[in-house]
Design an enzyme around this catalytic site. Structure first.
Site, PDB file in Angstrom:
ATOM      1  N   CYS A  54      -2.833 -10.795   1.078  1.00  7.27           N
ATOM      2  CA  CYS A  54      -2.409  -9.392   1.215  1.00  7.27           C
ATOM      3  C   CYS A  54      -3.015  -8.725   2.451  1.00  7.27           C
ATOM      4  O   CYS A  54      -2.307  -8.081   3.236  1.00  7.27           O
ATOM      5  CB  CYS A  54      -2.771  -8.612  -0.038  1.00  7.27           C
ATOM      6  N   ARG A  79     -14.207  -3.716  -1.045  1.00  7.96           N
ATOM      7  CA  ARG A  79     -13.392  -3.163  -2.133  1.00  7.96           C
ATOM      8  C   ARG A  79     -13.709  -1.671  -2.254  1.00  7.96           C
ATOM      9  O   ARG A  79     -14.877  -1.283  -2.245  1.00  7.96           O
ATOM     10  CB  ARG A  79     -13.749  -3.881  -3.435  1.00  7.96           C
ATOM     11  N   HIS A 115      -4.028  -1.242   0.358  1.00  6.39           N
ATOM     12  CA  HIS A 115      -5.126  -1.666   1.220  1.00  6.39           C
ATOM     13  C   HIS A 115      -5.068  -0.872   2.525  1.00  6.39           C
ATOM     14  O   HIS A 115      -3.978  -0.548   3.023  1.00  6.39           O
ATOM     15  CB  HIS A 115      -4.984  -3.137   1.604  1.00  6.39           C
TER      16      HIS A 115
END
Lengths: 342, 342
Positions: B129, B236, B243
């Site tokens: 991703c 994170r 994101h």
């Protein structure tokens, strides 16, 4: 031992309140304490070392008799009021941006350039929070190998916008938690909970914000490196009061990861937390939840910059530090403490 | 027009569920649909284009008669089951890490290397991703000036850890909002709400994590740049499903900010949101709250890298994209769609 008459200008804000606590923690030789704030807060009492101190309205005359003034107000008010304190014989340590780049004003991080306080002319400036938190660990590495370039991405806490910023994030989190509609943002340009805001400060030059230029402009002055080049991206994150920074450094001379780790472990103001195999996550790397309400800059994830074509000239790391403490109040009180030790 | 028998392996997860929606949105020519999951989910029914599809247990025989299989399960299960689909004549588009660096498997971002699907041998891999979200805007700049080095700091959403990650963040936010004690973290190494966790994946090489190495290793393969050097720090953040990345690029040839902006504005899959003077904050720069549940990578804060000694060779920007959609499901279904158009 000499006792000092100390004033805090902006005593009711996040930084002012923390300065009061730091004076006590750092055993500051306070003879008399004056707490100055807006007329709205005047008359309220605050406890310091077991005694009640009544807040006074911040006016030029309030600085009469002060030895040291700690400034924790916005730029405009700092520019208006603090020269009045200097005029009355006080030495001022100011946390605003107003005087930081003034060539007549030292800009000091005690772990880096404590000797610069010697040439003050009544005013000493406290650097920006993200500058302090990024430079405290950069300095020992610079001493090893000479830093020439920094690429920095910040993860900055709500506390950088003071009490209103922290309150806004807490209100948003509470509304989210109760499944309620979020109130309109006021302290920030957009909702911060469950979001990131990639702008801190107004646009300054070439699309960089004022906050993004501070690390370069203040860093050059603090480290005495007029050629230092810093590319910074400042981002507000939904964290309460610790800033974090992802920093990539380029050096003049060779440096290994082992040397970098040793220098960081030995550096004043730094706590090396860099053990990816530790059982407890909080011992593996710095996290802002665990670096809040303490005075050290925690550093971890120390690695070689594998993108640097010169394999021995780049280091990457991650650091976190309390924005209100070492990013502001602690550093200011450390400077004031140095003044008493001169 | 030919209709295809399509299977989704891992149909009940965050990515599998999104793949189902993307098949419909991208007008995929689905003749028959098979939804495969663990025995626990088998028997449940899911609606697709007005019809109920009963979930089957994921077993090798379930792939009989499939033309295209979309893989949305963990590496181990992908390695065991997907070769069984290939053996039965299906073409597989797999979202796991299992086959991405296999020299016999194309790794594809349709906006970058669509032509690589031509040499597949039954398996095509969908990139990580953070790789997709970072490379979609890097590619048009690479075509302009030749990228040779990337320094990247990520701000990755909870959805990267799937439904359990999103649920854990939501539970923590709810507990915080109600003033209750937070449950112990399970999906993440530490509390994510009001915190940042600077580790995604296990330690891989020289202290970098597996997630941090993906952008370089997958980026080299996707962009056909075996010498590309990427220094990545993966973090994170307490954001649900988009994101964000702060990216600094170094180029072989000259590039101006104006050229970079023009190329980004014209690039497929990219939405340029870069107007610091816009009235509404969501029009100034990309923010993850506003890029969720849509398919484009939003790019903004495009600036010259003022730290690069070669003043015309560095560009810095900020981008956000939905982790479950373009970071996973959308990209996989785009690849599958290309297969039907061959």
């Amino acid at each position: 031992m000499k006792q000092y008459t100390v004033a805090i200008l902006g005593a009711t804000g996040a930084v002012g309140t923390q300065m009061l606590q730091c004076l006590d923690e750092q055993d500051f030789p306070v003879g008399k304490l004056k707490l100055l704030a807006s007329a709205r807060s005047a008359g309220k009492a605050v406890e310091f070392r077991g005694e009640q101190v009544v807040i006074e309205e911040a006016r030029p005359e309030a600085f009469e008799g002060c030895d040291i003034v700690l400034g924790a107000v916005e730029d405009d008010l700092a520019k208006t009021l603090l020269p009045e304190a200097v005029k009355r014989g006080a030495v001022v340590v100011d946390n605003s941006h107003a005087f930081r780049l003034d060539p007549d004003v030292p800009l000091v991080v005690p772990e880096i350039n404590a000797e610069d306080i010697k040439w003050h002319k009544g005013l000493i400036a406290n650097p920006n929070c993200a500058t302090i938190i990024g430079l405290v660990p950069t300095w020992p590495l610079h001493k090893l190998a000479g830093v020439k370039r920094m690429v920095v991405s910040t993860y900055q806490a709500a506390s950088g916008a003071g009490v209103p910023g922290m309150r806004e994030l807490e209100e948003q989190l509470a509304a989210l938690g109760r499944g309620e509609q979020l109130p309109d943002p006021r302290a920030f340009a957009a909702q911060l909970a469950n979001n990131l805001i990639p702008q801190i400060g107004g646009v300054k030059e070439e699309g960089f914000t004022s906050e993004e230029m501070k690390l370069q402009n203040e860093g050059r002055k603090i480290m005495h490196l007029p050629e230092l080049r810093v590319n910074c991206t400042c981002v507000r994150v939904p964290v309460l009061r610790s800033h974090s920074e992802s920093i990539t450094l380029e050096f003049e001379r060779d440096i290994t990861v082992e040397e970098a780790r040793e220098a960081l472990a030995a550096a004043p103001g730094v706590k090396l937390v860099d053990d990816m195999d530790a059982a407890d996550a909080s011992d593996r790397y710095p996290m802002p939840l665990f670096t809040s309400d303490q005075d050290l800059i925690w550093v971890g994830r120390v690695r070689r910059d594998i993108s640097n074509p010169e394999v021995t000239r780049g280091i990457t790391f991650w650091c976190c530090g309390d924005q209100i403490r070492k990013g502001a109040a602690t550093n200011a009180v450390q400077i004031a403490k140095l003044l008493t030790e001169e």
